[in-house]
Each structure stands twice: as C-alpha cells, then as structure tokens.
Write an enzyme that holds these catalytic residues in place. Sequence first.
Site, PDB file in Angstrom:
ATOM      1  N   SER A  67      30.291  29.246  35.438  1.00  0.00           N
ATOM      2  CA  SER A  67      29.536  28.716  34.303  1.00  0.00           C
ATOM      3  C   SER A  67      28.791  27.408  34.567  1.00  0.00           C
ATOM      4  CB  SER A  67      30.458  28.565  33.091  1.00  0.00           C
ATOM      5  OG  SER A  67      31.657  27.984  33.513  1.00  0.00           O
ATOM      6  N   LYS A  68      29.379  26.514  35.354  1.00  0.00           N
ATOM      7  CA  LYS A  68      28.728  25.214  35.570  1.00  0.00           C
ATOM      8  C   LYS A  68      27.558  25.302  36.551  1.00  0.00           C
ATOM      9  CE  LYS A  68      31.770  22.399  33.446  1.00  0.00           C
ATOM     10  NZ  LYS A  68      32.887  23.299  33.246  1.00  0.00           N
TER      11      LYS A  68
END
Length: 447
Positions: free
Chosen positions: A243-244
């Site tokens: 996600s990051k």
Amino acid sequence: MTMVKVRFAPSPTGFLHVGNARLALANWLFARRMGGVFLLRLDDTDVERSRAEYAAGIEEDIRWLGLDWDEFARQSDRMARYDGAAERLKSAGRLYPCYETAEELALKRKIQLGQGKPPVYDRAALKLDAGARAALEAAGRRPHWRFLLLDEPVEWRDLARGVAHFESGHMSDPVLLREDGQPLYTLSSVVDDCEMGITQVIRGEDHVANTAVQIQIFRALGCAVPEFAHLPLLVGADGKPLSKRLESLSLRALRASGIEPMALCGYLAHLGAPVAATGNETLAALAATFEIGGFGRAQPRFDPAELEHLNARVLHHLPFEAVRARLAELGIGQADAAFWKTVQPNLGTLAEAADWWRILHGRVDGEIADPAFCAEAARLLPAEPWDENTFQAWTGAVKAATGRKGRDLFMPLRLVLTGTEHGPELRLLLPMLGRRRVLARLAGENA
Ligand code: GLU
C-alpha cells in the site's frame, strides 16, 4: 451453457498499479480461456474522488498491457438503475433509513469496543417509528440507508480459496445509500454484475467480506449469484503490504522506467504459481493454459528486481520488427536488424539501445590509460572491409606483438572503443564502428 462474462472494475480515483494489473490480467485471461466476454467497468459513483484524468489513464494503461475489452461501462451512466434497485429493496423491507451522524456512530463503536463487544451496528434506527423519523427529518436530518442482513450463514465455493463461510450476525448492516442519495459501491456493483450477466467475479481478497454481504443483496434483488474468486493480495519483496509503495508501482511509473508490458504480464501471471515466467510468453499462450485456481493462497511477493530481470529476458527474445517503430521513437530510426542483434543481449530496457547507438555513432568519454598499447593496436588494425572475424584477426596480431592476453588485452580495447567495461561483443561492434572511428578512438580523439 451460459456464456462466461467477467469484469475488471477499477475505481478511477487513481492510476492503476501492479495489484490492479494482476486482477485485470486474471479476468482477461479467464475470459479468453473460456471463450467469454471481458467487460471493463469504471466504478465511478464516488463523484468527489473520481476523475476523468484517471479514467482515461486506466483505459490507456490497460491497452498498454496489451489487454482489450469486449464491453465497456461506467457506473455514472447507470445511476437510475441503482435508484430503481434501492427502491425495490426499500419496498421489500431490506433497506431502512438511519439517522445517526458519523460522530454518534463512532461513539457507539467506542462503547461497544470498551465492553469487549464487536463494533456491529445495533440497528437502533430499525426501532424508530414513523413519528420519530418524521421528527428527525423535521429537525433537518437526512437518512442514509442500510441493507438489512438476514441472520443466516453465507457460504460459497470460492474458485481461488475453496469453501468460504461467513456468519452474517457478526457484520454490520452495510450502508447502500448515502445521505445525499448517492449509491455506494456495495449496491452498484451488485446491480451491474446482475444486470450485465457477470458469471464470475474475480477480485482481490480484500473484498471477501463484501462478497458475504453482496451475496445477500443478489438474493434480495432476485438475481442469480455469480461465482467468486478472491485472489490473495500482493505484498512487497519484504513481505510487507504494498500500500505505501503503490505510486512507484503504478503502471505509468513502471512503463517510464522501461518495463515491457509483456514482462509485467508474464511476471504477474506466474506470481504465486509454482513455475516462473521465462520471458518468452505471449498473452495468447498464457490464456491457453490459464487456471484461476493456480494462484495458491499464499500472498505472492512482488519483487521489482525479479521483474527487471524478466524484462531483460523479454527484450532478449524480441525480433527487430517488434521494436523497429519504438527504436525510431527513441530517436534511432536508422538502427537496423544487425544493430539490434548486436546490442539486444545486453539490454535491461529498450531505451538502453539508444545509449549503445550513441556509443557507436557519437562520442565516447574516457581517458586513454595506455597510449603506447593503443598506438600499437592502431598500427596493427586491418584494412577494411571488416566483418565479424576482423576482431579476432586484429587481436591475434596485437597479442603476438605485445604479448598481452585475456583481460589485459581486451579490456583496454573495450574501454577505449566504448567507454565502458561491459557491453555487446566487440567482434560485432568493430565492423559497426568502422576503421576511421576505431583509429580516432585509439588515438584518444574521441570521435
Ligand atoms: N471498484 C472496486 C475496486 O476497485 C471493484 C471491486 C470489485 O471487483 O467488485 O475495488
């Protein structure tokens, strides 16, 4: 038999990343394997977050991957259908108005958690009578609408996960309509899957809980429930969620860094499967053997280094005709098949071909470490015409005259002729450079 029809349904709230691409590919391969239909659907009911720029970008990225779609739909064109479905659910008593504010709901959750209870919506709004609702609306509150879940277990045979089982009693009644009347994904997706005849919903395992709810909505609307396949989500090479890092793993970023679409498709199609990609795959060949159950249940690791490695292998397989136009776009339209064959085995990205072109036809930077040796080599340089054997004849003579061999013989020549320690075979580069340029470089004239 019913015609297979699947959909890839991104929300145009950002550009596609590798996780989306994997799902697009899985749906497309499944459709092609089954002789079915692949629908591209833009889930753009969220007007605040959806943007035309992302919608256009999604279409462009899917085309770049090499995938085509048989049908196209956007949810914003179908709002009346969702209203109609919501009305039907209201009449059936399955959609009920709720008046709690976000703060009130947050407080309820906090209290439940404090009591060690699961934070499930308590259905307080169901107990309001007509008078109480009228009073709230008179005070200016507008309802959002929740779907009344039946207290029964939901079970399905997931094509990727096996049997999945959910107890609806542990879930909150989902909100299907917002206060402003806007339908939420949970509803619009079911209406579309139903009305568009989707036979298999292939999506990420982050949607498993949605599926439990949506199966009840399919049933409440009198629709056939499709089959489901939830693929495990990708994680990074370190095992942590992607996600990051999604921005750097967008298809645009990968494309800009020189990743070939077929490298990405080959990599993603094999990720989580027991056999690795070879770099020689085609979409048609992948489709011919595609198995939705072949992904396994473990979260596959997306490793950019492995993708780069595969990218090089893909380039090493491409015939000149496949890259001719792209070489022209890179500014080296004069490049021919012989040039391609020479530099191809050394490429990590296609753009590096242009670097090699500049090395051959432009200037080479670097110092002459050993002028005496270079002068001797220049003296022994054969007359033209040159071919692939010239290098061996030349270095044979240089070896005899100087007594050098191996790396001591070849590396100074490579450095002075190409300015770098690694690269395509010198026996192939030499005739491309030609005698005039080789002599100049040996003299340190940097031609
Ligand atoms: N728009 C949803 C998403 O991007 C679609 C999920 C689904 O495939 O149903 O997550």
